[in-house]
Design a protein around this motif. Structure first.
Motif, PDB file in Angstrom:
ATOM      1  N   GLU A   6       0.829  -1.195   0.000  1.00 43.52           N
ATOM      2  CA  GLU A   6       0.000   0.000   0.000  1.00 43.52           C
ATOM      3  C   GLU A   6       0.868   1.252   0.000  1.00 43.52           C
ATOM      4  N   CYS A  22      -2.649   0.225  -4.037  1.00 42.17           N
ATOM      5  CA  CYS A  22      -2.203  -1.085  -3.584  1.00 42.17           C
ATOM      6  C   CYS A  22      -1.605  -1.793  -4.792  1.00 42.17           C
ATOM      7  N   CYS A  96      -4.771  -3.238   2.299  1.00 41.96           N
ATOM      8  CA  CYS A  96      -5.396  -3.888   1.155  1.00 41.96           C
ATOM      9  C   CYS A  96      -5.242  -5.390   1.318  1.00 41.96           C
TER      10      CYS A  96
END
Length: 124
Positions: A6, A22, A96
């Motif tokens: 990320e 991400c 993420c």
């Protein structure tokens, strides 16, 4: 194997916008549903948004509907979270995550791969 990284988190003021990214490695990115989660200090990790493998289906937590938008670019192996009208309560570490399946899921138990997180701080 999928690795997720990320980026984009930083300190902003209430009402500002921010875009998180991400970046994923691995050949299975385009076949995996993805999601964003967040965790504030002293709180459990919570669902923010999810997107199907092809990007055609999305889902959002009620607290972010209309302000945050999830998207993905499978040609770049990257997922995004556009964050508008940020509030102090959006302050958290944002993670993420990737599933092994193409269909989206809202619970963290449905995700197999996780990134290390990026800090978003919204000042009032």
């Amino acid at each position: 194997q999928v690795q997720l990284v990320e980026s984009g988190g930083r300190l902003v003021q209430a009402g500002d916008s921010l875009r998180l990214s991400c970046a994923a490695s691995g050949r299975t990115f385009s076949s995996a549903a993805m999601g964003w989660f967040r965790q504030a200090p002293g709180k459990e990790r919570e669902f923010v948004a999810a997107i199907s493998s092809g990007g055609g289906t999305t889902r959002y937590a009620d607290s972010v509907k209309g302000r945050l938008t999830i998207s993905r670019d499978n040609t770049k192996n990257t997922m995004y979270l556009q964050m508008n009208s940020l509030k102090p309560e959006d302050t958290a570490v944002y993670y993420c995550a990737a599933r092994l399946q193409p269909t989206l899921w809202v619970g963290p138990e449905g995700y197999y791969y996780w990134g290390q997180g990026t800090q978003v701080t919204v000042s009032s």
